[in-house]
Design a protein around this motif. Structure first.
Motif, short mmCIF file in Angstrom:
data_model
loop_
_atom_site.label_atom_id
_atom_site.label_comp_id
_atom_site.label_asym_id
_atom_site.label_seq_id
_atom_site.Cartn_x
_atom_site.Cartn_y
_atom_site.Cartn_z
N VAL A 43 -20.73 -18.21 97.24
CA VAL A 43 -20.14 -19.46 97.30
C VAL A 43 -18.54 -19.46 97.02
O VAL A 43 -18.32 -19.00 96.01
N GLY A 44 -17.70 -19.64 98.11
CA GLY A 44 -16.22 -19.74 97.87
C GLY A 44 -15.69 -20.98 98.49
O GLY A 44 -16.38 -21.59 99.06
N ARG A 45 -14.52 -21.33 98.28
CA ARG A 45 -13.61 -22.37 98.71
C ARG A 45 -12.30 -22.23 98.81
O ARG A 45 -11.42 -21.00 98.19
N ASP A 46 -11.54 -23.14 99.45
CA ASP A 46 -9.86 -23.00 99.47
C ASP A 46 -9.35 -23.82 98.44
O ASP A 46 -10.40 -24.37 97.63
N PRO A 47 -8.24 -23.99 98.22
CA PRO A 47 -7.89 -24.69 96.98
C PRO A 47 -7.99 -26.38 96.96
O PRO A 47 -7.36 -27.05 96.09
N ARG A 48 -8.31 -26.97 98.31
CA ARG A 48 -8.68 -28.43 98.29
C ARG A 48 -9.24 -28.93 96.70
O ARG A 48 -9.97 -28.53 96.39
N ALA A 49 -8.22 -30.04 96.29
CA ALA A 49 -8.86 -30.68 95.28
C ALA A 49 -10.44 -31.11 95.46
O ALA A 49 -11.33 -31.02 94.56
N SER A 50 -10.69 -31.50 96.68
CA SER A 50 -12.12 -32.08 96.80
C SER A 50 -13.23 -30.74 96.97
O SER A 50 -14.50 -30.87 96.93
N ASP B 123 -9.58 -33.95 104.25
CA ASP B 123 -10.56 -33.42 104.99
C ASP B 123 -11.21 -32.08 104.21
O ASP B 123 -10.34 -31.66 103.42
N ASN B 124 -12.47 -32.06 104.31
CA ASN B 124 -12.89 -30.53 103.87
C ASN B 124 -14.11 -30.18 104.79
O ASN B 124 -14.47 -31.02 105.71
N GLY B 125 -14.73 -28.97 104.59
CA GLY B 125 -15.69 -28.52 105.39
C GLY B 125 -16.69 -27.48 105.09
O GLY B 125 -16.25 -27.00 103.70
N ILE B 126 -17.75 -27.31 105.53
CA ILE B 126 -18.70 -26.36 105.09
C ILE B 126 -19.02 -25.26 106.31
O ILE B 126 -19.42 -25.65 107.15
N LYS B 127 -18.70 -24.15 106.02
CA LYS B 127 -18.92 -22.96 106.90
C LYS B 127 -19.88 -22.23 106.51
O LYS B 127 -19.99 -21.67 105.02
N LEU B 128 -20.80 -21.78 107.00
CA LEU B 128 -22.04 -20.95 106.56
C LEU B 128 -22.11 -19.50 107.39
O LEU B 128 -21.75 -19.38 108.36
N PHE B 129 -22.52 -18.44 106.44
CA PHE B 129 -22.59 -17.18 106.85
C PHE B 129 -23.93 -16.78 106.64
O PHE B 129 -24.67 -17.05 105.49
N ALA C 215 3.08 -20.58 98.81
CA ALA C 215 1.95 -19.87 98.04
C ALA C 215 1.96 -20.30 96.62
O ALA C 215 1.27 -19.64 95.60
N GLU C 216 1.89 -21.77 96.45
CA GLU C 216 1.77 -22.29 95.25
C GLU C 216 0.73 -23.49 95.24
O GLU C 216 1.17 -24.94 95.40
N PRO C 217 -0.29 -23.20 95.50
CA PRO C 217 -1.61 -24.51 95.87
C PRO C 217 -1.49 -25.16 94.69
O PRO C 217 -1.82 -24.59 93.62
N ASP C 218 -1.69 -26.65 94.84
CA ASP C 218 -1.92 -27.37 93.74
C ASP C 218 -3.03 -28.47 93.82
O ASP C 218 -3.71 -29.35 93.25
N GLY C 219 -3.98 -28.04 95.10
CA GLY C 219 -5.12 -28.69 95.34
C GLY C 219 -4.85 -29.86 96.47
O GLY C 219 -5.78 -30.52 97.03
N TYR C 220 -3.62 -30.34 96.56
CA TYR C 220 -3.24 -31.32 97.45
C TYR C 220 -2.24 -31.05 98.34
O TYR C 220 -2.02 -31.69 99.84
N ASN C 221 -1.47 -29.93 98.50
CA ASN C 221 -0.54 -29.37 99.51
C ASN C 221 -0.90 -28.54 100.64
O ASN C 221 0.09 -27.97 101.13
N ILE C 222 -2.18 -28.14 100.59
CA ILE C 222 -2.71 -27.22 101.59
C ILE C 222 -2.42 -27.74 103.03
O ILE C 222 -2.71 -28.96 103.09
#
Length: 449
Positions: free
Chosen positions: A47-54, A108-114, A207-214
């Motif tokens: 399980v991985g994720r991008d930096p979004r707060a959600s 927004d957010n999403g779920i990608k499956l492999f 290159a400084e993600p804070d959860g909101y600036n993606i």
């Protein structure tokens, strides 16, 4: 949300359309559908994720769902989508989950499956998962006691991934100065490191993600930012990724945009000359510019068209055991090194060709003479109605008659948003825009937003 799965997984407004409850249900269903276990082993999920707060909230729900279905979970934290796919294959995991809405804005957010091996899911498996979610099958027959899954963290997943990327780069990058826009996303750490370790001089921006600036006024959807930085720093090129780093777009030293079609052409010619372009064949999508088709034909390279979406490109690649495919948007797939589109890998191979030939990116990209292309995204209430109404089909037929062999029309409902995409190519930009606007007006009238 209508149909659960779009072109690239499940996507929606986090905690609105895409709730923790839905994420948990999808995770349970995916574990049950993807893992066919006879009880002799306990399944493993990455399980991985991008930096979004959600992502923090949804990760907890996904992990709870997977472990409740009896799967052991390894959390890899914030990593690009292709890194998660790579780690699924390297760990022999049974499935992978990436929490990301790619280039979409932060809410927004999403779920990608492999599936096992790190491959994206075919339609048939997505339909089975969607049916399992709808039927609520995840609520019955859950394991208890020692059969409940356990959770561990992999803290050096980025190191494994970067090592793989550098080893996959065909030529050292010394002498290349690059600006990389990380979109304040999942590649903010790994992209600059990988490019530097491959030998390039790197200037990293956003290159400084804070959860909101993606993706916020940066990355591949705002390529003017990397263009400005290239001109400011006198770099050889710029590279822009999206939020989960499965895309790569570029700009030349003079600030000209180089899209996925041109990148594919550069890589296809390099691989043809190296003898690694299987069957001298490239897979692109229906969205690719006519200029790419013409360039490939003149170079003796066959071009196969796939539906929009890198998983459809992958299906064509796998069916023919082919070596290169991608999309105009910058999703480029090289199956010898990755099971899905990988923006950082693409950037490395693109720069390797600059280093190997001594040519500028502008010179390499000139192989594709792009026809003017206009794309209008029409917001609609009903995507199918907006694309199939009689007035719309009549406008398309009239446009095709007008353009003849000098252009083309493509009408496509979005797989992830309430949009119908109207794309027109023509001999001149004025003609392409006029035709596109006439069709867009018919789409809008057929299904007002």
């Amino acid at each position: 949300m209508g149909r659960l799965f779009g072109t690239d997984g499940v996507r929606g407004l986090a905690n609105g359309d895409l709730t923790p409850e839905l994420a948990l249900s999808v995770a349970v269903a995916a574990a049950r559908v993807l893992v066919e276990s006879d009880g002799s082993h306990q399944p493993l999920a990455i399980v991985g994720r991008d930096p979004r707060a959600s992502g923090e909230m949804l990760e907890s729900a996904v992990v709870a769902g997977l472990t409740s279905a009896g799967a052991n979970v390894v959390r890899v934290g914030v990593l690009p989508t292709p890194a998660v796919a790579y780690l699924v294959g390297q760990t022999n995991a049974d499935l992978g989950v990436m929490l990301s809405a790619s280039h979409n804005p932060m809410p927004d957010n999403g779920i990608k499956l492999f599936a096992a091996g790190g491959t994206k899911l075919p339609d048939e498996l997505e339909e089975r998962i969607e049916k399992a979610v709808a039927d609520g099958h995840g609520l019955i027959g859950r394991p208890t006691g020692a059969q409940i899954g356990r959770v561990n963290d992999l803290i050096d997943g980025a190191d494994y991934y970067v090592k793989h990327l550098v080893e996959a780069t065909p030529h050292r990058l010394e002498g290349i100065k690059v600006v990389v826009d990380c979109a304040n996303g999942a590649a903010s750490e790994v992209a600059p490191v990988a490019y530097r370790e491959a030998g390039a001089e790197v200037i990293a921006i956003h290159a400084e993600p804070d959860g909101y600036n993606i993706n916020d006024e940066c990355g591949s959807t705002h390529i003017e930012k990397v263009r400005d930085a290239v001109l400011e720093h006198g770099a050889d090129l710029g590279i822009a990724h999206d939020g989960d780093a499965d895309r790569c777009l570029a700009v030349t030293a003079s600030g000209e945009i180089v899209d996925g079609d041109q990148i594919m052409a550069i890589l296809a010619l390099a691989m043809r000359d190296a003898g690694t372009l299987t069957g001298n064949t490239l897979v692109a999508t229906v969205m690719s510019n006519l200029g790419l088709r013409i360039a490939m034909k003149q170079s003796g390279i066959k071009l196969i068209e796939a539906k929009v979406g890198d998983r459809y490109v992958l299906e064509e690649l796998n069916a023919g055991s082919l070596a290169l495919g991608g999309e105009q948007s910058g999703h480029i797939v090289m199956p010898a090194f990755a099971t899905t589109g990988d923006g950082v890998l693409t950037g490395l191979h693109l720069m390797a060709q600059l280093a190997a030939t001594g040519k500028s990116l502008a010179d390499l990209a000139a192989v594709v003479l792009k026809l003017p292309q206009v794309l209008i995204n029409v917001r609609v209430d009903d995507r199918q109605a907006g694309a199939t109404a009689p007035g719309v089909l009549g406008a398309v037929a009239a446009a095709e008659g007008e353009l003849g062999e000098t252009g083309r029309v493509l009408l496509r409902p979005s797989g992830t948003e309430p949009l119908v995409r109207v794309m027109v190519e023509a001999a001149t930009e004025d003609q392409a825009r006029a035709v596109a606007e006439r069709i867009a007006a018919q789409v809008s009238a057929a299904s007002p937003a």
